[in-house]
Design a protein around this motif. Structure first.
Motif, short mmCIF file in Angstrom:
data_model
loop_
_atom_site.label_atom_id
_atom_site.label_comp_id
_atom_site.label_asym_id
_atom_site.label_seq_id
_atom_site.Cartn_x
_atom_site.Cartn_y
_atom_site.Cartn_z
N SER A 44 -44.30 -19.45 -31.54
CA SER A 44 -43.40 -18.65 -30.70
C SER A 44 -41.98 -18.62 -31.26
O SER A 44 -41.13 -17.86 -30.78
N GLY A 45 -41.73 -19.45 -32.27
CA GLY A 45 -40.37 -19.57 -32.77
C GLY A 45 -39.51 -20.45 -31.87
O GLY A 45 -38.31 -20.63 -32.11
N ARG A 46 -40.11 -21.01 -30.82
CA ARG A 46 -39.36 -21.86 -29.87
C ARG A 46 -39.66 -23.33 -30.16
O ARG A 46 -40.81 -23.71 -30.38
N ARG A 47 -38.60 -24.12 -30.11
CA ARG A 47 -38.70 -25.55 -30.36
C ARG A 47 -38.83 -26.29 -29.04
O ARG A 47 -38.21 -25.89 -28.05
N LEU A 48 -39.61 -27.33 -29.01
CA LEU A 48 -39.64 -28.17 -27.80
C LEU A 48 -39.84 -29.63 -28.19
O LEU A 48 -40.81 -29.99 -28.86
N GLU A 49 -38.89 -30.42 -27.75
CA GLU A 49 -39.02 -31.87 -27.97
C GLU A 49 -39.24 -32.54 -26.61
O GLU A 49 -38.44 -32.34 -25.68
N ILE A 50 -40.33 -33.26 -26.49
CA ILE A 50 -40.58 -34.00 -25.24
C ILE A 50 -40.48 -35.48 -25.53
O ILE A 50 -41.10 -35.98 -26.47
N THR A 51 -39.69 -36.20 -24.72
CA THR A 51 -39.63 -37.65 -24.89
C THR A 51 -40.06 -38.33 -23.60
O THR A 51 -39.87 -37.80 -22.50
#
Ligand SMILES: Cc1cc2nc3c(=O)[nH]c(=O)nc-3n(C[C@H](O)[C@H](O)[C@H](O)COP(=O)(O)O)c2cc1C
Ligand code: SF4
Length: 449
Positions: A171-178
């Motif tokens: 999607s070109g979208r970044r997602l960082e989950i912590t």
């Protein structure tokens, strides 16, 4: 793993949060593909749909059309928070999954995170995509070691499969989950305190507005949701908002995990909202031969104590509030006729007073005074005017504080007065405890027999 029984429910009850196949033991997921429940859609189909078919605006519209309300207790419409966060200009946005589980007697959120971790992660990813957030956090109790282990394994699998990371599903979208661990008292589950804890600061609630959705973590628009709210999101996108809206009550669609406790058994069950309280309480089994249900405590430590005459109340946000309780932590505790309502209300009020953070004076002093009156009534040392004082105090402190704890802390005593007045009067006027629980009245009563 959390050793909590999953209670049997009628076969026609929908399983949105806990797929029936997940009813057994919790375990670290082997991988995203292996997690698909028998006959059910694969994990992350909802996220794929949001990215490929809907886009952010239509995703938020779908959540709005489903009628999804927050499961953290207050029942605020989820889509309203998403719209507020998406519509606030900012350098970044955040989604926080509240998995703190403040009520020590309710394991619903822990059960969900251990048995269906992908649903929580996918719900977070969808919410992040919809509001334009690149940062998401799952907040869990430090001591929930098994939950953390399972979430870490699920997050690693989701990252490996490209549902979290620098380019989510192309999607070109970044997602960082912590996964962030937090440790503290009951109040830490309240969203503004939780956000402070995540910033490494001392936790006390903040004045609202601004709400976290427009100004939250580090000043960024932050959507905070209970883990159950997020876990319902993938189901809504896969099955459609109309299908979700048809489940449960019209003012409270969907299901909720309820921690049911009774003399026969206790455990967690997925319950369609709107189910009569009687049916929810019955999941705990019977109170036994020769015994009667005396009361049902609904909502956790700051819950309402409801009598058998209220058992037809639908288990849903509006009706429970009107009855003098609330959904709260999703706890439903059945008490039989050996319980003393004065004692129960007194113990709960003491807990709520002890847990009040003290930032607002009406709550700090008011809950303490309520607790003292409860103690006096139970000890047979009540003063003239205590009942009036209790009524006035409970009414006056409500609405004057920084968080909802203050109002909720009055519920045990207020509901006790409303429904169990005769038992209260026995304590006040005759100095006797009909259930033989309160001391020294119980001791005095036994001495005269
Ligand atoms: C005293 C207190 C304790 C709370 N504890 C929790 C909790 O343990 N977990 C939770 O999700 N929400 C808890 N809440 C509600 C949160 O403040 C917040 O409304 C919720 O996390 C938002 O999620 P939702 O939109 O899914 O309801 C608590 C609120 C209060 C006043
Ligand atoms: S209402 Fe009570 S718990 Fe909430 S901020 Fe004020 S003192 Fe603290």
């Amino acid at each position: 793993m959390t050793d909590v029984a999953i209670l049997d429910t009628p076969a026609n009850w929908p399983a949105i949060l806990l797929p029936r196949a997940a009813g057994g033991k919790a375990s670290a997921p082997a991988g995203v593909a292996a997690s698909a429940p028998a006959g059910g859609p694969p994990a992350f189909d909802g996220l794929r749909k949001a990215i490929r078919d809907l886009g952010p605006t239509a995703t938020i519209a779908a959540i709005g059309a489903s009628g999804l309300r927050g499961r953290g207790g207050a029942g605020y419409p989820a889509a309203d928070k998403w719209r507020a966060a998406a519509g606030t200009a900012a350098k970044g946005r955040v989604v926080v999954a509240n998995g703190y589980g403040a009520d020590p007697a309710s394991a619903t959120d822990q059960v969900l995170m251990e048995r269906n971790p992908f649903a929580v992660i996918e719900g977070l990813a969808i919410a992040a995509f919809a509001i334009g957030a690149e940062e998401a956090i799952i907040a869990v109790r430090t001591e929930a070691a098994s939950t953390i282990r399972i979430l870490e394994a699920a997050l690693a699998a989701a990252s490996k499969a490209g549902f979290v990371g620098p380019d989510v599903q192309g999607s070109g979208r970044r997602l960082e989950i912590t996964i962030r661990t937090v440790q503290g008292a009951y109040l830490l589950g309240e969203e503004t305190i939780l956000l402070k804890a995540l910033e490494g600061k001392r936790g006390q609630p903040e004045q609202r507005p601004p709400h976290p959705a427009t100004r939250g973590l580090r000043g960024l628009p932050t959507v905070v949701h209970n883990v159950q709210t997020l876990a319902a999101v993938p189901w809504i996108l896969v099955h459609g908002p109309e299908a979700f809206a048809k489940i449960g009550a019209s003012d409270s669609p969907g299901t909720m995990l309820v921690q049911v406790r009774g003399p026969e058994r206790s455990g967690v069950a997925e319950v369609p909202l709107g189910t009569p309280l009687r049916q929810v309480a019955a999941l705990a089994g019977s109170v036994g031969a020769g015994r009667n249900v005396k009361a049902v405590l609904v909502g956790g430590p700051s819950g309402g104590i409801l009598p058998p005459s209220a058992l037809d109340t639908p288990y849903a946000f509006g009706p429970l509030r009107a009855a003098g309780a609330h959904i709260g932590s999703g706890s439903v505790i059945v008490a039989d006729d050996r319980a003393c309502i004065v004692d129960l209300a007194r113990v709960l009020t003491r807990y709520c007073a002890d847990e009040a953070c003290g930032k607002s004076i009406p709550c700090r002093i008011g809950t303490r005074r309520l607790s003292e009156i409860g103690d006096r009534i139970a000890a047979g040392t009540s003063r003239a005017g205590d009942l009036d004082l209790l009524t006035d105090l409970a009414a006056d402190i409500v609405g004057s504080a920084l968080c909802d704890h203050e109002r909720l802390a009055t519920l045990p005593l207020v509901s006790g007065m409303r429904y169990f007045r005769a038992e209260l009067d026995e304590h006040l006027e005759r100095g006797s405890c009909p259930a033989g629980v309160c001391h020294p009245m119980a001791m005095a009563a036994s001495a005269t027999h």
